[in-house]
Design a protein around this motif. Structure first.
Motif, short mmCIF file in Angstrom:
data_model
loop_
_atom_site.label_atom_id
_atom_site.label_comp_id
_atom_site.label_asym_id
_atom_site.label_seq_id
_atom_site.Cartn_x
_atom_site.Cartn_y
_atom_site.Cartn_z
N GLY A 181 0.81 -1.21 0.00
CA GLY A 181 0.00 0.00 0.00
C GLY A 181 0.84 1.26 0.00
N VAL A 182 0.13 2.38 -0.09
CA VAL A 182 0.79 3.70 -0.06
C VAL A 182 0.07 4.59 0.95
N PRO A 183 0.83 5.52 1.53
CA PRO A 183 2.28 5.70 1.38
C PRO A 183 3.05 4.67 2.20
N THR A 184 4.10 4.15 1.60
CA THR A 184 5.04 3.30 2.32
C THR A 184 6.42 3.93 2.22
N MET A 185 7.05 4.15 3.35
CA MET A 185 8.41 4.66 3.41
C MET A 185 9.33 3.49 3.76
N VAL A 186 10.42 3.36 3.05
CA VAL A 186 11.34 2.24 3.26
C VAL A 186 12.73 2.78 3.57
N PHE A 187 13.25 2.34 4.71
CA PHE A 187 14.60 2.74 5.12
C PHE A 187 15.40 1.49 5.46
N GLU A 188 16.52 1.30 4.76
CA GLU A 188 17.40 0.15 5.00
C GLU A 188 16.61 -1.16 4.95
N GLY A 189 15.68 -1.25 4.00
CA GLY A 189 14.90 -2.47 3.82
C GLY A 189 13.71 -2.61 4.74
N GLU A 190 13.50 -1.67 5.65
CA GLU A 190 12.41 -1.75 6.63
C GLU A 190 11.25 -0.87 6.18
N PRO A 191 10.06 -1.44 5.95
CA PRO A 191 8.92 -0.64 5.49
C PRO A 191 8.16 -0.02 6.65
N PHE A 192 7.68 1.20 6.41
CA PHE A 192 6.82 1.93 7.35
C PHE A 192 5.59 2.34 6.56
N PHE A 193 4.49 1.63 6.77
CA PHE A 193 3.29 1.87 5.96
C PHE A 193 2.33 2.83 6.65
N GLY A 194 1.89 3.82 5.92
CA GLY A 194 0.82 4.68 6.38
C GLY A 194 1.29 6.04 6.86
N GLN A 195 0.42 7.01 6.67
CA GLN A 195 0.72 8.38 7.09
C GLN A 195 1.02 8.45 8.58
N ASP A 196 0.38 7.59 9.36
CA ASP A 196 0.54 7.64 10.81
C ASP A 196 1.79 6.90 11.29
N ARG A 197 2.63 6.43 10.38
CA ARG A 197 3.89 5.79 10.78
C ARG A 197 5.09 6.71 10.56
N ILE A 198 4.84 7.95 10.22
CA ILE A 198 5.96 8.87 9.98
C ILE A 198 6.75 9.11 11.27
N GLU A 199 6.06 9.15 12.41
CA GLU A 199 6.77 9.35 13.67
C GLU A 199 7.63 8.13 14.01
#
Length: 213
Positions: A181-199
């Motif tokens: 899904g989107v938005p998904t942010m990926v750092f060093e292979g680790e996904p963070f899905f959703g607007q509420d995962r930015i923190e």
């Protein structure tokens, strides 16, 4: 070497719109490169997969997106026209899609020019910020200009250099990240899905010692 946060993002996603200001702030606050990687929405690339026959999903999203925008203090209104031509009663997606392919291709071109996030910020605010007829007159061109870009030049560029392979590569990278899904942010292979995962992503970057002094 500067580390990278990949951002998988869609112009049809209200939550992609809602996360974009926080992504700009994240880029300002941390010593990372934020790479904007637009993808086509599920409604276009996998028709019927998002909502299926269960009306609760769309009802919840329609409720939650408005609530979340109010919580964040961001202007919000359902897009007119919708970036994806779809009947939200039957969920049928039209074969002709005059908006989403162009928008996604322009997003790729903006990233090629080093202004992907800026483009996303201004164009998403136009589409999702309550302006009816976002595609009419000079509205889109004006939003693109706020990002320091020229719409006519970008349209010519994507006509000459097809963005479809990059869009496909973005989708493959999103799939490989472990999410869909989107938005998904990926750092060093680790996904963070959703607007509420930015923190949570900010917390992870802080643990890595990447906060700017």
């Amino acid at each position: 070497m500067t580390k990278t946060v990949d951002v998988f993002w869609s112009f049809r996603s209200p939550y992609s719109y809602l996360v974009t200001p926080a992504l700009l702030k994240l880029r300002d606050d941390f010593d990372v490169s934020v790479r904007f990687r637009p993808v086509l929405p599920i409604a276009v690339r996998a028709k019927g997969e998002l909502f299926g026959d269960d009306p609760r999903r769309v009802r919840y999203i329609l409720l939650d997106m408005v609530r979340r925008a109010e919580f964040l203090g961001m202007p919000f209104g359902r897009p007119s026209p919708d970036p994806v031509v779809q009947d939200l009663k039957t969920f049928e997606v039209a074969e002709e899609q005059p908006y989403i392919h162009r928008l996604t291709g322009l997003g790729v071109e903006a990233e090629r020019r080093g202004k992907g996030l800026e483009f996303a910020y201004h164009v998403a605010a136009l589409i999702w910020g309550g302006t009816p007829g976002w595609n009419e007159g000079d509205r889109l061109a004006d939003a693109v200009a706020k990002a320091g870009l020229d719409l006519a030049e970008m349209d010519a560029a994507i006509a000459a250099n097809d963005p479809a392979p990059e869009i496909d590569a973005n989708q493959a990278a999103l799939d490989a990240s472990g999410h869909w899904g989107v938005p998904t942010m990926v750092f060093e292979g680790e996904p963070f899905f959703g607007q509420d995962r930015i923190e949570t992503l900010r917390w992870r970057l802080g643990k890595e010692g990447l906060a700017k002094q």
